[in-house]
Design an enzyme around this catalytic site. Sequence first.
Site, PDB file in Angstrom:
ATOM      1  N   SER A 119      -1.472  -3.219 -40.906  1.00 23.45           N
ATOM      2  CA  SER A 119      -1.945  -3.691 -39.228  1.00 23.45           C
ATOM      3  C   SER A 119      -2.492  -4.427 -39.016  1.00 23.45           C
ATOM      4  O   SER A 119      -2.766  -4.412 -37.999  1.00 23.45           O
ATOM      5  CB  SER A 119      -2.387  -1.551 -38.832  1.00 23.45           C
ATOM      6  OG  SER A 119      -2.181  -1.224 -39.416  1.00 23.45           O
ATOM      7  N   HIS A 140       5.728  -4.730 -37.734  1.00 25.58           N
ATOM      8  CA  HIS A 140       4.337  -3.442 -37.794  1.00 25.58           C
ATOM      9  C   HIS A 140       5.144  -2.300 -37.436  1.00 25.58           C
ATOM     10  O   HIS A 140       5.831  -2.111 -35.966  1.00 25.58           O
ATOM     11  CB  HIS A 140       3.364  -3.821 -36.707  1.00 25.58           C
ATOM     12  CG  HIS A 140       2.264  -2.497 -37.317  1.00 25.58           C
ATOM     13  ND1 HIS A 140       1.177  -2.554 -36.110  1.00 25.58           N
ATOM     14  CD2 HIS A 140       1.938  -1.614 -38.254  1.00 25.58           C
ATOM     15  CE1 HIS A 140       0.609  -1.720 -36.430  1.00 25.58           C
ATOM     16  NE2 HIS A 140       0.360  -1.066 -38.013  1.00 25.58           N
ATOM     17  N   GLU A 152       6.305  -3.766 -33.952  1.00 23.67           N
ATOM     18  CA  GLU A 152       5.610  -5.615 -33.415  1.00 23.67           C
ATOM     19  C   GLU A 152       5.867  -6.554 -34.652  1.00 23.67           C
ATOM     20  O   GLU A 152       5.751  -6.642 -35.656  1.00 23.67           O
ATOM     21  CB  GLU A 152       3.686  -4.937 -33.797  1.00 23.67           C
ATOM     22  CG  GLU A 152       3.494  -4.989 -32.410  1.00 23.67           C
ATOM     23  CD  GLU A 152       2.099  -4.304 -32.364  1.00 23.67           C
ATOM     24  OE1 GLU A 152       1.214  -4.623 -31.552  1.00 23.67           O
ATOM     25  OE2 GLU A 152       1.378  -4.107 -33.594  1.00 23.67           O
ATOM     26  N   ASN A 190      -3.036  -2.081 -31.839  1.00 22.71           N
ATOM     27  CA  ASN A 190      -4.518  -1.965 -31.806  1.00 22.71           C
ATOM     28  C   ASN A 190      -5.853  -2.487 -32.140  1.00 22.71           C
ATOM     29  O   ASN A 190      -7.010  -1.776 -32.277  1.00 22.71           O
ATOM     30  CB  ASN A 190      -4.485  -2.457 -33.988  1.00 22.71           C
ATOM     31  CG  ASN A 190      -3.615  -1.063 -34.768  1.00 22.71           C
ATOM     32  OD1 ASN A 190      -3.659   0.018 -34.050  1.00 22.71           O
ATOM     33  ND2 ASN A 190      -3.136  -1.759 -35.785  1.00 22.71           N
TER      34      ASN A 190
HETATM   35  N1  CAA Z   1      13.642  12.831 -36.304  1.00 15.10           N
HETATM   36  C1  CAA Z   1      14.145  11.939 -35.142  1.00 15.10           C
HETATM   37  N2  CAA Z   1      13.225  12.228 -34.092  1.00 15.10           N
HETATM   38  C2  CAA Z   1      12.626  12.681 -34.238  1.00 15.10           C
HETATM   39  C3  CAA Z   1      11.935  14.202 -35.605  1.00 15.10           C
HETATM   40  C4  CAA Z   1      12.952  13.324 -36.507  1.00 15.10           C
HETATM   41  N3  CAA Z   1      12.427  13.316 -37.028  1.00 15.10           N
HETATM   42  N4  CAA Z   1      10.971  14.883 -35.278  1.00 15.10           N
HETATM   43  C5  CAA Z   1      10.792  15.099 -34.328  1.00 15.10           C
HETATM   44  N5  CAA Z   1      12.132  13.921 -33.146  1.00 15.10           N
HETATM   45  C6  CAA Z   1      12.088  13.602 -31.627  1.00 15.10           C
HETATM   46  C7  CAA Z   1      12.084  14.759 -31.039  1.00 15.10           C
HETATM   47  O1  CAA Z   1      13.576  15.786 -31.270  1.00 15.10           O
HETATM   48  C8  CAA Z   1      11.495  14.621 -29.980  1.00 15.10           C
HETATM   49  O2  CAA Z   1      12.566  13.661 -29.107  1.00 15.10           O
HETATM   50  P1  CAA Z   1      12.004  14.152 -27.738  1.00 15.10           P
HETATM   51  O3  CAA Z   1      10.957  14.014 -26.783  1.00 15.10           O
HETATM   52  O4  CAA Z   1      13.923  13.193 -27.037  1.00 15.10           O
HETATM   53  O5  CAA Z   1      13.088  15.550 -27.255  1.00 15.10           O
HETATM   54  C9  CAA Z   1      10.392  13.614 -29.962  1.00 15.10           C
HETATM   55  O6  CAA Z   1      10.457  12.981 -30.946  1.00 15.10           O
HETATM   56  C10 CAA Z   1       9.183  14.473 -30.224  1.00 15.10           C
HETATM   57  O7  CAA Z   1       8.951  15.282 -31.407  1.00 15.10           O
HETATM   58  P2  CAA Z   1       7.974  16.984 -31.551  1.00 15.10           P
HETATM   59  O8  CAA Z   1       8.532  17.710 -29.851  1.00 15.10           O
HETATM   60  O9  CAA Z   1       8.833  17.201 -32.956  1.00 15.10           O
HETATM   61  O10 CAA Z   1       7.118  16.597 -31.603  1.00 15.10           O
HETATM   62  P3  CAA Z   1       5.834  16.962 -30.779  1.00 15.10           P
HETATM   63  O11 CAA Z   1       6.146  16.702 -29.303  1.00 15.10           O
HETATM   64  O12 CAA Z   1       4.832  18.026 -31.280  1.00 15.10           O
HETATM   65  O13 CAA Z   1       5.795  15.522 -30.830  1.00 15.10           O
HETATM   66  C11 CAA Z   1       4.322  13.180 -31.961  1.00 15.10           C
HETATM   67  C12 CAA Z   1       4.631  14.716 -32.176  1.00 15.10           C
HETATM   68  C13 CAA Z   1       6.112  12.336 -31.590  1.00 15.10           C
HETATM   69  C14 CAA Z   1       3.620  12.990 -33.344  1.00 15.10           C
HETATM   70  C15 CAA Z   1       3.333  13.037 -30.395  1.00 15.10           C
HETATM   71  O14 CAA Z   1       2.415  13.874 -30.871  1.00 15.10           O
HETATM   72  C16 CAA Z   1       3.235  11.833 -30.393  1.00 15.10           C
HETATM   73  O15 CAA Z   1       3.571  10.888 -29.457  1.00 15.10           O
HETATM   74  N6  CAA Z   1       2.089  11.651 -31.229  1.00 15.10           N
HETATM   75  C17 CAA Z   1       1.255  10.203 -30.763  1.00 15.10           C
HETATM   76  C18 CAA Z   1       2.000   9.264 -32.111  1.00 15.10           C
HETATM   77  C19 CAA Z   1       1.026   7.637 -31.675  1.00 15.10           C
HETATM   78  O16 CAA Z   1       0.395   7.386 -31.259  1.00 15.10           O
HETATM   79  N7  CAA Z   1       1.914   7.707 -32.770  1.00 15.10           N
HETATM   80  C20 CAA Z   1       0.940   5.812 -33.137  1.00 15.10           C
HETATM   81  C21 CAA Z   1      -0.058   5.970 -33.998  1.00 15.10           C
HETATM   82  S1  CAA Z   1      -0.767   4.416 -34.403  1.00 15.10           S
HETATM   83  C22 CAA Z   1       0.085   3.621 -35.620  1.00 15.10           C
HETATM   84  O17 CAA Z   1       0.628   3.463 -36.335  1.00 15.10           O
HETATM   85  C23 CAA Z   1       0.100   2.232 -36.288  1.00 15.10           C
HETATM   86  C24 CAA Z   1      -1.429   1.926 -36.968  1.00 15.10           C
HETATM   87  O18 CAA Z   1      -1.452   0.765 -37.734  1.00 15.10           O
HETATM   88  C25 CAA Z   1      -2.586   2.825 -37.427  1.00 15.10           C
END
Ligand code: CAA
Length: 291
Positions: A119, A140, A152, A190
């Site tokens: 990252s 990324h 990315e 980020n």
């Molecule tokens: N495979 C495929 N799809 C899946 C899945 C899996 N294992 N698990 C869940 N999904 C899908 C679901 O079907 C759903 O899709 P739809 O919206 O089309 O129905 C979607 O993913 C959301 O799933 P859930 O309902 O089970 O989960 P949720 O609503 O509780 O969401 C989450 C969980 C996706 C983590 C959500 O809370 C979220 O988006 N959080 C923010 C995550 C974020 O910001 N990530 C970036 C972090 S920064 C980073 O990673 C970079 C770095 O360098 C630090």
Amino acid sequence: MSISVVGVVGAGFMGSGIAECAAVVGKHVVVYEPDERPLQRSRESLEASVAKAVSRGKLASADAEQVADRVLYTTRLGDLGGADAVIEAVTEDARVKRELFARLDEELPDAQFLASNTSSIPIAELAARTSRRDRVLGLHFFSPVPVMKLVEVVTAIDTSEATVSTAEAFARDLGKHPILTRDRSGFIVNMLLVPYLMAAVRMYEEGFATREDIDEGMRLGCGHPMGPLTLCDFIGLDVLYAVCDSLYEEFKRPEYAPPPLLKRMVVSGHHGRKSGRGFYEYAPAATGAPA
Ligand code: CAA
């Protein structure tokens, strides 16, 4: 030329997610880790995630059976030799990554690209340890990888256009949306996300508001899927600390400096969801929801 065999180095949360995405779209994957235990955990987490994808209607159960069969887990780096491209997703430690790139350069002379999922560590620093800087770049991914659509594509100073095109096509093959960014710490996402998260940590550290109110503020007021402190726990406070450090080192701007509380939580082992404690407490089989 398309990539049909993908090497993934590092079987943590990110490496496992990348392996799963590649296997789901029909690619063969070799996941390398020097120790057996993380490989076992990776296999279990892939199986659980694939089962979840089936239960959510994202994957046909007939296809799901083949996903795990396409992934080879290995403790021998040499098994990556047949891969068309490699993505490194090990711990955010520049020294470890530099050494790894030197070894990958030796083991995979014909790979179409050697990518890092870092990252914040300069891609140029990793490319400099290889004999083909033109084929090194950043890819990324975002957490959780099977769900987040973005990749990315990080173009370092010597990355060739052909390598960038191959990597973009690969990201699209995985069903991801690639965006192009230059090689500087934090890339696009980020650079924007970290100051926001750190502002939330400082707000909490100063006792200005409760953790719940800070999170609900952004969830209910701005429609974010997770509040900032829950997201910090989800990403991992150790990971975030390393990202802040790299960003601060690069730009020397106060908004990137890790707040004192973050440092103390990290040294105390409160790394967030994965350790059972961060800004919130989590049950052992935590799924991201605060306990
Ligand atoms: N495979 C495929 N799809 C899946 C899945 C899996 N294992 N698990 C869940 N999904 C899908 C679901 O079907 C759903 O899709 P739809 O919206 O089309 O129905 C979607 O993913 C959301 O799933 P859930 O309902 O089970 O989960 P949720 O609503 O509780 O969401 C989450 C969980 C996706 C983590 C959500 O809370 C979220 O988006 N959080 C923010 C995550 C974020 O910001 N990530 C970036 C972090 S920064 C980073 O990673 C970079 C770095 O360098 C630090």
